[in-house]
Design an enzyme around this catalytic site. Structure first.
Site, short mmCIF file in Angstrom:
data_model
loop_
_atom_site.label_atom_id
_atom_site.label_comp_id
_atom_site.label_asym_id
_atom_site.label_seq_id
_atom_site.Cartn_x
_atom_site.Cartn_y
_atom_site.Cartn_z
N HIS A 30 25.35 5.57 -11.83
CA HIS A 30 26.28 6.49 -11.17
C HIS A 30 25.56 7.71 -10.60
O HIS A 30 24.44 8.04 -10.98
CB HIS A 30 27.34 6.95 -12.17
CG HIS A 30 26.76 7.71 -13.35
ND1 HIS A 30 26.37 9.02 -13.28
CD2 HIS A 30 26.48 7.30 -14.61
CE1 HIS A 30 25.89 9.41 -14.44
NE2 HIS A 30 25.94 8.38 -15.27
N GLN A 32 25.04 11.84 -9.88
CA GLN A 32 24.90 12.96 -10.82
C GLN A 32 26.27 13.49 -11.26
O GLN A 32 27.15 13.73 -10.44
CB GLN A 32 24.11 14.09 -10.18
CG GLN A 32 23.84 15.25 -11.12
CD GLN A 32 23.33 16.48 -10.37
OE1 GLN A 32 24.02 17.04 -9.53
NE2 GLN A 32 22.09 16.88 -10.66
N SER A 33 26.43 13.68 -12.57
CA SER A 33 27.65 14.28 -13.11
C SER A 33 27.40 15.76 -13.42
O SER A 33 26.26 16.23 -13.43
CB SER A 33 28.09 13.55 -14.37
OG SER A 33 27.20 13.84 -15.44
N THR A 42 25.61 13.71 -22.49
CA THR A 42 26.89 13.30 -21.94
C THR A 42 27.52 12.18 -22.77
O THR A 42 28.66 12.28 -23.20
CB THR A 42 26.74 12.85 -20.48
OG1 THR A 42 26.07 13.87 -19.74
CG2 THR A 42 28.09 12.59 -19.86
N ARG A 82 32.61 9.06 -13.95
CA ARG A 82 31.40 9.21 -13.16
C ARG A 82 30.91 7.86 -12.64
O ARG A 82 30.32 7.77 -11.57
CB ARG A 82 30.32 9.92 -13.96
CG ARG A 82 29.87 9.24 -15.26
CD ARG A 82 29.01 10.22 -16.03
NE ARG A 82 28.43 9.67 -17.26
CZ ARG A 82 29.04 9.66 -18.44
NH1 ARG A 82 30.29 10.12 -18.54
NH2 ARG A 82 28.43 9.18 -19.52
N GLU A 110 28.41 4.37 -21.38
CA GLU A 110 27.13 4.94 -21.76
C GLU A 110 26.96 4.89 -23.28
O GLU A 110 27.94 4.75 -24.04
CB GLU A 110 27.05 6.39 -21.26
CG GLU A 110 25.80 7.18 -21.62
CD GLU A 110 24.50 6.54 -21.16
OE1 GLU A 110 24.15 5.44 -21.67
OE2 GLU A 110 23.81 7.13 -20.31
N ASN A 182 21.43 4.47 -19.94
CA ASN A 182 21.02 3.69 -21.11
C ASN A 182 21.60 2.29 -21.09
O ASN A 182 20.96 1.33 -21.53
CB ASN A 182 21.44 4.41 -22.40
CG ASN A 182 20.55 5.60 -22.69
OD1 ASN A 182 19.35 5.47 -22.87
ND2 ASN A 182 21.15 6.79 -22.72
#
Length: 236
Positions: A30, A32-33, A42, A82, A110, A182
């Site tokens: 995704h 950038q958050s 996050t 995101r 994630e 990840n």
């Protein structure tokens, strides 16, 4: 934005008969958050994209449109916005008709950092010690309090890949998966045959993407890697 790409054949030519199905797997991290930008763990938090993240996603859609790949038949994302918002922006820029079907599944979430979720990374280093935090972040089996190790994350996403994604690839479909750093490291680890030490060195920056060609036996026959701003790495 400049874009770097590399093409890497991973195996000898297949002995399967000509015309056997070859699927295409496009893995995208995704954009950038807000917490990526703020140096915060996050994990399972659900922050929105930054303006930069939205631009990364739109840029990816444009780049995918120009790639020599078949039309996307099915797209996947986690329910975290995101990833899901990045997917929507990518598909808008891709402007494919008909649009692919979409599956949203928490198996693509994630890695859960447990008590570290939402914590500033510098604060965590002061609270728990820099060495311990580094072990949680970069160790393969280290489990942060109440969270998941990278090993657990890899096993989770790979089960989903084998159950839901691989059968489509073996039929020759083109699939787009928009997920997290990840989570995607886990898929790449298994597809690229990386060991526990090698996967720890693999960093997928926001907006990075990889394209794999998968034959009817589920084996990788080609891999291409792409990265925004010339870098494939980035904060996780």
């Amino acid at each position: 934005m400049s874009l770097r790409e590399a093409e890497t054949p991973l195996s000898s030519p297949s002995n399967r008969p000509a015309g056997s199905p070859v699927g295409t797997l496009i893995l995208v991290r995704h954009g950038q958050s807000e917490t990526n930008a703020a140096n915060i763990f996050t994990g399972t938090l659900d922050p929105p994209l930054t303006a930069r993240g939205e631009n990364e996603a739109r840029t990816l859609g444009t780049k995918l449109r120009d790639l020599d790949v078949p039309p996307v038949t099915h797209a996947y994302s986690s329910p975290l916005r995101r990833a899901h918002d990045s997917l929507q922006l990518i598909l808008e820029a891709l402007d494919q008709h008909p649009s692919p079907a979409i599956t949203v599944d928490a198996a693509l979430n994630e890695r859960d950092y447990g008590l570290l979720n939402g914590r500033d990374k510098d604060w965590a280093a002061r609270e728990y010690g820099a060495e311990q935090v580094q072990a949680w972040r970069r160790g393969y089996r280290a489990v942060p309090p109440g969270g998941e190790s990278l090993e657990i994350t890899v096993e989770r996403v790979w089960r989903y890949y084998e159950r839901e994604i691989l059968p489509r690839l073996e039929r020759g479909e083109c699939l787009l998966v928009v997920s997290h750093g990840n989570t995607l490291r886990g898929v790449c680890m298994r597809l690229d045959g990386l060991d526990e030490d090698e996967v720890l060195k693999l960093q997928l920056g926001t907006g990075a993407y990889r394209v794999y060609r998968i034959d009817a036996d589920g084996k990788v026959v080609e891999r291409r890697t792409f990265a925004v701003n010339g870098l494939e790495g980035g904060p996780q």
